[in-house]
Design a protein around this motif. Structure first.
Motif, PDB file in Angstrom:
ATOM      1  N   CYS A  69       0.833  -1.197   0.000  1.00  0.00           N
ATOM      2  CA  CYS A  69       0.000   0.000   0.000  1.00  0.00           C
ATOM      3  C   CYS A  69       0.870   1.250   0.000  1.00  0.00           C
ATOM      4  O   CYS A  69       1.924   1.281   0.647  1.00  0.00           O
ATOM      5  CB  CYS A  69      -0.909   0.031   1.230  1.00  0.00           C
ATOM      6  SG  CYS A  69      -2.147  -1.289   1.259  1.00  0.00           S
ATOM      7  N   TRP A  70       0.414   2.255  -0.725  1.00  0.00           N
ATOM      8  CA  TRP A  70       1.076   3.561  -0.757  1.00  0.00           C
ATOM      9  C   TRP A  70       0.095   4.572  -0.180  1.00  0.00           C
ATOM     10  O   TRP A  70      -1.090   4.567  -0.500  1.00  0.00           O
ATOM     11  CB  TRP A  70       1.452   3.935  -2.190  1.00  0.00           C
ATOM     12  CG  TRP A  70       2.223   2.863  -2.891  1.00  0.00           C
ATOM     13  CD1 TRP A  70       1.734   1.926  -3.762  1.00  0.00           C
ATOM     14  CD2 TRP A  70       3.615   2.579  -2.754  1.00  0.00           C
ATOM     15  NE1 TRP A  70       2.734   1.095  -4.182  1.00  0.00           N
ATOM     16  CE2 TRP A  70       3.910   1.468  -3.584  1.00  0.00           C
ATOM     17  CE3 TRP A  70       4.654   3.171  -2.030  1.00  0.00           C
ATOM     18  CZ2 TRP A  70       5.181   0.937  -3.700  1.00  0.00           C
ATOM     19  CZ3 TRP A  70       5.924   2.633  -2.137  1.00  0.00           C
ATOM     20  CH2 TRP A  70       6.177   1.524  -2.963  1.00  0.00           C
ATOM     21  N   GLN A  71       0.603   5.435   0.687  1.00  0.00           N
ATOM     22  CA  GLN A  71      -0.260   6.444   1.293  1.00  0.00           C
ATOM     23  C   GLN A  71      -0.723   7.442   0.230  1.00  0.00           C
ATOM     24  O   GLN A  71       0.059   7.866  -0.626  1.00  0.00           O
ATOM     25  CB  GLN A  71       0.465   7.160   2.418  1.00  0.00           C
ATOM     26  CG  GLN A  71       0.679   6.282   3.643  1.00  0.00           C
ATOM     27  CD  GLN A  71      -0.626   5.689   4.145  1.00  0.00           C
ATOM     28  OE1 GLN A  71      -1.600   6.396   4.376  1.00  0.00           O
ATOM     29  NE2 GLN A  71      -0.649   4.369   4.317  1.00  0.00           N
TER      30      GLN A  71
ATOM     31  N   LEU B  48      -7.479   4.626   1.781  1.00  0.00           N
ATOM     32  CA  LEU B  48      -6.346   4.666   0.856  1.00  0.00           C
ATOM     33  C   LEU B  48      -6.709   5.280  -0.494  1.00  0.00           C
ATOM     34  O   LEU B  48      -5.841   5.482  -1.338  1.00  0.00           O
ATOM     35  CB  LEU B  48      -5.799   3.255   0.618  1.00  0.00           C
ATOM     36  CG  LEU B  48      -5.137   2.556   1.808  1.00  0.00           C
ATOM     37  CD1 LEU B  48      -4.797   1.117   1.440  1.00  0.00           C
ATOM     38  CD2 LEU B  48      -3.893   3.302   2.249  1.00  0.00           C
TER      39      LEU B  48
END
Length: 307
Positions: free
Chosen positions: A137-139, A164
């Motif tokens: 996951c990427w913020q 997200l």
């Protein structure tokens, strides 16, 4: 070239035959407890999809996503396939490893594609968030501020973790899937969100009636059912945690995932699961790695216990 995907038990039967008790398909990241769709009326099936139904679906989707505009498409895959042809050839960075349809689609449209390990500046940046198959996951803030001509974020698995999502960010193209979270992938419904200039081109390329009448009718009611979505997010989180425990107790190392699937390491994993009639996703380019969807019932959990 047709690429390998999950969801086809024909591959399981070809490789291992028919097990006692039949196959249980864990090879996709589709919710095994679908939204309770009502029967589709004959009137919907015998008439072309209406503008009014499309407008109702768009309104329900925009509220659910928190987006200014939502373009219905016949599954997120359709947007992945057509979007590259809506933009002039450019430098395209695809954060990889990821869903194996992204890079070939941009290459087919004449773009210069390179695979990168993390999001970085590019003419066009392609990110899957959460990622498929490992769940990285990427913020949102990190993706929002990368200096790119255009960012395309595939959020096909974001519904269980809506915090997200970049759906409200107008300068980023966001792709959303209906079938995975709502458990109805055969309906073929998805959405593209983002800048009007890009969505206008995509809409023109897809043409009229690109989304079926049944998809419009079911999507309207599903996206309005906020209580079902809230309860399902809790159920999926609990099931994913249970699956991690079962895998770890049986010698598989959980490596990540989302509430809809888990990514794990284990030698001969596909064979071990197949012996119990459980079909999991394998990756020829990642030996020793498997992806499992959530077991749909206690029979499936019991088979897992015998792996």
């Amino acid at each position: 070239m047709r690429r390998l995907h999950g969801g086809d038990l024909g591959h399981a039967r070809q490789a291992f035959g028919e097990p006692e008790g039949g196959w249980i398909d864990l090879s996709t990241g589709v919710n095994p407890w679908p939204w309770p769709a009502p029967p589709v009326s004959l009137d919907i099936l015998t008439r072309l999809p209406s503008d009014a139904a499309r407008a109702d679906l768009v309104g329900a989707a925009k509220r659910a996503f928190g987006a200014r505009r939502a373009l219905p498409v016949p599954g997120a895959q359709a947007a992945i396939q057509h979007l590259p042809f809506c933009l002039p050839p450019d430098d395209v960075a695809v954060v990889s490893p990821t869903y194996n349809e992204h890079a070939p689609a941009w290459e087919a449209a004449g773009h210069r594609v390179r695979l990168v390990a993390v999001p970085e500046p590019a003419g066009i940046l392609i990110v899957t968030n959460p990622n498929n198959p490992d769940g990285r996951c990427w913020q949102p803030e990190a993706l929002r501020t990368i200096d790119c001509g255009l960012s395309v974020v595939d959020e096909s698995f974001v519904d269980p973790t809506p915090e997200l999502s970049l759906a409200g960010c107008d300068h980023i193209v966001v792709l959303r899937s209906f079938g995975k979270f709502y458990g109805l992938p055969g309906l073929r419904l998805g959405f593209a969100l983002g800048p009007d200039t890009v969505l206008d081109r995509l809409e023109a390329r897809l043409g009229p009636w690109s989304v079926s009448g049944p998809a419009l009718a079911i999507g309207i009611h599903a996206y309005r059912d906020e209580s079902w979505a809230a309860g399902m997010r809790i159920r999926l989180q609990q099931a994913a945690a249970r699956l991690d425990e079962v895998l770890a107790a049986r010698g598989f190392k959980p490596l990540g995932g989302t509430p809809l699937f888990r990514f794990a390491a284990g030698e001969d994993g596909v064979t071990r699961f197949a012996q119990q009639g459980l079909w999991v996703r394998r990756f020829p380019d990642m030996p020793g790695r498997i992806r499992l969807g959530l077991p749909p019932n206690e029979d499936a959990w019991a088979r897992l216990a015998r792996v």
